[in-house]
Design a protein around this motif. Structure first.
Motif, PDB file in Angstrom:
ATOM      1  N   LYS A   1      26.834   2.927  18.828  1.00  0.00           N
ATOM      2  CA  LYS A   1      26.463   4.253  19.325  1.00  0.00           C
ATOM      3  C   LYS A   1      25.448   4.961  18.412  1.00  0.00           C
ATOM      4  O   LYS A   1      25.685   6.074  17.934  1.00  0.00           O
ATOM      5  CB  LYS A   1      27.708   5.126  19.484  1.00  0.00           C
ATOM      6  CG  LYS A   1      28.715   4.576  20.479  1.00  0.00           C
ATOM      7  CD  LYS A   1      29.941   5.466  20.584  1.00  0.00           C
ATOM      8  CE  LYS A   1      30.938   4.897  21.583  1.00  0.00           C
ATOM      9  NZ  LYS A   1      32.163   5.744  21.695  1.00  0.00           N
ATOM     10  N   PRO A   2      24.304   4.332  18.168  1.00  0.00           N
ATOM     11  CA  PRO A   2      23.307   4.958  17.282  1.00  0.00           C
ATOM     12  C   PRO A   2      22.610   6.136  17.957  1.00  0.00           C
ATOM     13  O   PRO A   2      22.451   6.163  19.177  1.00  0.00           O
ATOM     14  CB  PRO A   2      22.319   3.815  17.037  1.00  0.00           C
ATOM     15  CG  PRO A   2      22.385   3.007  18.291  1.00  0.00           C
ATOM     16  CD  PRO A   2      23.839   3.051  18.717  1.00  0.00           C
ATOM     17  N   ASP A   3      22.211   7.114  17.145  1.00  0.00           N
ATOM     18  CA  ASP A   3      21.374   8.192  17.673  1.00  0.00           C
ATOM     19  C   ASP A   3      19.930   8.034  17.206  1.00  0.00           C
ATOM     20  O   ASP A   3      19.074   8.845  17.527  1.00  0.00           O
ATOM     21  CB  ASP A   3      21.917   9.568  17.289  1.00  0.00           C
ATOM     22  CG  ASP A   3      22.148   9.721  15.794  1.00  0.00           C
ATOM     23  OD1 ASP A   3      21.543   8.958  15.018  1.00  0.00           O
ATOM     24  OD2 ASP A   3      22.937  10.599  15.402  1.00  0.00           O
ATOM     25  N   LEU A   4      19.676   6.954  16.442  1.00  0.00           N
ATOM     26  CA  LEU A   4      18.312   6.647  16.015  1.00  0.00           C
ATOM     27  C   LEU A   4      18.237   5.202  15.538  1.00  0.00           C
ATOM     28  O   LEU A   4      19.127   4.731  14.831  1.00  0.00           O
ATOM     29  CB  LEU A   4      17.871   7.572  14.877  1.00  0.00           C
ATOM     30  CG  LEU A   4      16.455   7.339  14.330  1.00  0.00           C
ATOM     31  CD1 LEU A   4      15.407   7.700  15.380  1.00  0.00           C
ATOM     32  CD2 LEU A   4      16.224   8.137  13.054  1.00  0.00           C
ATOM     33  N   ILE A   5      17.176   4.506  15.951  1.00  0.00           N
ATOM     34  CA  ILE A   5      16.888   3.167  15.438  1.00  0.00           C
ATOM     35  C   ILE A   5      15.529   3.232  14.750  1.00  0.00           C
ATOM     36  O   ILE A   5      14.541   3.652  15.356  1.00  0.00           O
ATOM     37  CB  ILE A   5      16.854   2.113  16.560  1.00  0.00           C
ATOM     38  CG1 ILE A   5      18.234   1.974  17.201  1.00  0.00           C
ATOM     39  CG2 ILE A   5      16.405   0.760  16.011  1.00  0.00           C
ATOM     40  CD1 ILE A   5      18.290   0.944  18.318  1.00  0.00           C
ATOM     41  N   ILE A   6      15.490   2.837  13.486  1.00  0.00           N
ATOM     42  CA  ILE A   6      14.228   2.854  12.746  1.00  0.00           C
ATOM     43  C   ILE A   6      13.642   1.452  12.757  1.00  0.00           C
ATOM     44  O   ILE A   6      14.293   0.488  12.341  1.00  0.00           O
ATOM     45  CB  ILE A   6      14.427   3.351  11.305  1.00  0.00           C
ATOM     46  CG1 ILE A   6      15.095   4.728  11.310  1.00  0.00           C
ATOM     47  CG2 ILE A   6      13.080   3.427  10.586  1.00  0.00           C
ATOM     48  CD1 ILE A   6      15.309   5.323   9.938  1.00  0.00           C
ATOM     49  N   LEU A   7      12.407   1.346  13.251  1.00  0.00           N
ATOM     50  CA  LEU A   7      11.754   0.058  13.462  1.00  0.00           C
ATOM     51  C   LEU A   7      10.467  -0.045  12.660  1.00  0.00           C
ATOM     52  O   LEU A   7       9.821   0.964  12.367  1.00  0.00           O
ATOM     53  CB  LEU A   7      11.391  -0.118  14.942  1.00  0.00           C
ATOM     54  CG  LEU A   7      12.449   0.145  16.003  1.00  0.00           C
ATOM     55  CD1 LEU A   7      11.774   0.329  17.348  1.00  0.00           C
ATOM     56  CD2 LEU A   7      13.417  -1.017  16.062  1.00  0.00           C
ATOM     57  N   GLN A   8      10.086  -1.278  12.343  1.00  0.00           N
ATOM     58  CA  GLN A   8       8.733  -1.510  11.853  1.00  0.00           C
ATOM     59  C   GLN A   8       7.803  -1.522  13.059  1.00  0.00           C
ATOM     60  O   GLN A   8       8.196  -1.911  14.160  1.00  0.00           O
ATOM     61  CB  GLN A   8       8.659  -2.825  11.086  1.00  0.00           C
ATOM     62  CG  GLN A   8       9.417  -2.780   9.779  1.00  0.00           C
ATOM     63  CD  GLN A   8       9.239  -4.028   8.936  1.00  0.00           C
ATOM     64  OE1 GLN A   8       9.923  -4.206   7.940  1.00  0.00           O
ATOM     65  NE2 GLN A   8       8.333  -4.908   9.318  1.00  0.00           N
ATOM     66  N   ASP A   9       6.567  -1.102  12.848  1.00  0.00           N
ATOM     67  CA  ASP A   9       5.658  -0.918  13.976  1.00  0.00           C
ATOM     68  C   ASP A   9       5.264  -2.214  14.675  1.00  0.00           C
ATOM     69  O   ASP A   9       4.648  -2.184  15.740  1.00  0.00           O
ATOM     70  CB  ASP A   9       4.404  -0.157  13.541  1.00  0.00           C
ATOM     71  CG  ASP A   9       3.665  -0.849  12.403  1.00  0.00           C
ATOM     72  OD1 ASP A   9       4.119  -1.918  11.951  1.00  0.00           O
ATOM     73  OD2 ASP A   9       2.633  -0.320  11.955  1.00  0.00           O
ATOM     74  N   ASP A  10       5.629  -3.356  14.095  1.00  0.00           N
ATOM     75  CA  ASP A  10       5.324  -4.629  14.746  1.00  0.00           C
ATOM     76  C   ASP A  10       6.561  -5.257  15.391  1.00  0.00           C
ATOM     77  O   ASP A  10       6.533  -6.421  15.795  1.00  0.00           O
ATOM     78  CB  ASP A  10       4.712  -5.611  13.741  1.00  0.00           C
ATOM     79  CG  ASP A  10       5.601  -5.838  12.521  1.00  0.00           C
ATOM     80  OD1 ASP A  10       6.652  -5.169  12.417  1.00  0.00           O
ATOM     81  OD2 ASP A  10       5.244  -6.682  11.675  1.00  0.00           O
ATOM     82  N   SER A  11       7.642  -4.486  15.504  1.00  0.00           N
ATOM     83  CA  SER A  11       8.900  -5.002  16.066  1.00  0.00           C
ATOM     84  C   SER A  11       8.893  -4.859  17.586  1.00  0.00           C
ATOM     85  O   SER A  11       9.558  -3.985  18.155  1.00  0.00           O
ATOM     86  CB  SER A  11      10.098  -4.266  15.462  1.00  0.00           C
ATOM     87  OG  SER A  11      10.114  -4.378  14.065  1.00  0.00           O
ATOM     88  N   VAL A  12       8.135  -5.721  18.244  1.00  0.00           N
ATOM     89  CA  VAL A  12       7.946  -5.620  19.692  1.00  0.00           C
ATOM     90  C   VAL A  12       9.260  -5.813  20.448  1.00  0.00           C
ATOM     91  O   VAL A  12       9.598  -5.033  21.352  1.00  0.00           O
ATOM     92  CB  VAL A  12       6.908  -6.662  20.172  1.00  0.00           C
ATOM     93  CG1 VAL A  12       6.741  -6.580  21.683  1.00  0.00           C
ATOM     94  CG2 VAL A  12       5.578  -6.446  19.468  1.00  0.00           C
ATOM     95  N   VAL A  13      10.016  -6.838  20.089  1.00  0.00           N
ATOM     96  CA  VAL A  13      11.266  -7.154  20.793  1.00  0.00           C
ATOM     97  C   VAL A  13      12.280  -6.020  20.642  1.00  0.00           C
ATOM     98  O   VAL A  13      12.890  -5.571  21.615  1.00  0.00           O
ATOM     99  CB  VAL A  13      11.865  -8.474  20.271  1.00  0.00           C
ATOM    100  CG1 VAL A  13      13.227  -8.733  20.906  1.00  0.00           C
ATOM    101  CG2 VAL A  13      10.924  -9.639  20.561  1.00  0.00           C
ATOM    102  N   LEU A  14      12.446  -5.539  19.415  1.00  0.00           N
ATOM    103  CA  LEU A  14      13.412  -4.473  19.163  1.00  0.00           C
ATOM    104  C   LEU A  14      13.029  -3.189  19.884  1.00  0.00           C
ATOM    105  O   LEU A  14      13.880  -2.495  20.447  1.00  0.00           O
ATOM    106  CB  LEU A  14      13.514  -4.215  17.656  1.00  0.00           C
ATOM    107  CG  LEU A  14      14.063  -5.362  16.801  1.00  0.00           C
ATOM    108  CD1 LEU A  14      14.002  -4.994  15.331  1.00  0.00           C
ATOM    109  CD2 LEU A  14      15.492  -5.701  17.198  1.00  0.00           C
ATOM    110  N   ASN A  15      11.750  -2.886  19.869  1.00  0.00           N
ATOM    111  CA  ASN A  15      11.272  -1.668  20.529  1.00  0.00           C
ATOM    112  C   ASN A  15      11.522  -1.732  22.031  1.00  0.00           C
ATOM    113  O   ASN A  15      11.920  -0.742  22.660  1.00  0.00           O
ATOM    114  CB  ASN A  15       9.781  -1.485  20.248  1.00  0.00           C
ATOM    115  CG  ASN A  15       9.340  -0.048  20.439  1.00  0.00           C
ATOM    116  OD1 ASN A  15      10.125   0.800  20.841  1.00  0.00           O
ATOM    117  ND2 ASN A  15       8.087   0.226  20.160  1.00  0.00           N
TER     118      ASN A  15
END
Length: 248
Positions: A94-108
């Motif tokens: 139940k996250p309220d935020l996911i922090i991604l690297q800008d090249d994380s296409v799949v995760l985004n």
């Protein structure tokens, strides 16, 4: 007796000042509130370390398989890797935020499907890392902690550059692999990386040319031909025993 329209407009203009309008919106629940995220998923080791370093580690609820520092991060649930995320675990956390690297296409892509808020940062070079530290700290609403960390790192780098001075650069090969493990391919650290920047600060000269990829696959023949003065292995160590390593 009814109030005439033009009189009503005059009353509204005089009574509903900007301050009262804001107060009214607060009372009626229309004011937008930006609360700091309390349940954060980190999707890379760099992001995890930043979160813990700025004092937001207690708000991290999930990390990746590759996040192994600090120790407290190792105890957190894993959401898989950047290419094979466990989205069921995402939902459970139940996250309220996911922090991604800008090249994380799949995760985004997955985050958008589940409508989870995201924050994208870049950690591909030192400048972007320092910027990302402040961006993350601002998002967690602890900007002072971000500035303190940025200032600390900047000062340490400047001091080290001064101490190195004009020392002659050594020819270095940086590997993300263990040369003692025959089962692993060898991947080197290219020039367009933050690791190469750290190498330069430490007085090293990367033997890889600018034309090679960011993290190119290389052969042992390539290493022999280039004959580096120093080989630095920054990747995970193999599971070979001490005897097997010595035998190689």
């Amino acid at each position: 007796m009814r109030t005439k329209p033009y009189i009503l407009k005059t009353i509204i203009k005089k009574v509903l000042t900007p301050q009262l309008i804001v107060f009214f919106l607060c009372l009626t629940g229309f004011q937008e509130v930006h609360a700091a995220s309390q349940r954060v998923i980190s999707t890379s080791p760099a992001i995890t370390e930043i979160l813990f370093e700025i004092g937001a580690g207690d708000r991290v609820v999930g990390v990746t398989d590759y996040c192994n520092y600090p120790k407290n991060a190792c105890r957190l649930p894993s959401i898989g890797g950047p290419l094979n995320p466990n989205t069921e675990k995402w939902i459970a956390l139940k996250p309220d935020l996911i922090i991604l690297q800008d090249d994380s296409v799949v995760l985004n892509k997955h985050a958008k499907v589940f409508k989870i808020p995201t924050l994208e940062v870049s950690v591909n070079n030192l400048e972007n890392i320092l910027t990302s530290i402040q961006v993350i700290a601002d998002a967690m609403q602890i900007p002072k902690a971000g500035k303190q960390l940025v200032d600390k790192i900047t000062t340490q780098i400047d001091n080290y550059r001064t101490s190195i001075g004009k020392t002659k650069a050594r020819h270095v090969l940086m590997l993300l692999s263990d040369t003692n493990d025959p089962s692993r391919d060898l991947y080197a650290v290219g020039r367009n990386t933050f690791l190469n920047e750290l190498l330069s600060i430490a007085g090293g000269e990367n033997i890889l040319p600018d034309t090679m990829a960011t993290y190119p696959k290389i052969s042992k023949e390539f290493i022999i031909a280039k004959s580096p003065e120093i080989i630095i292995e920054v990747g995970p160590k193999s599971n070979l025993s001490k005897e097997e390593t010595l035998a190689r």
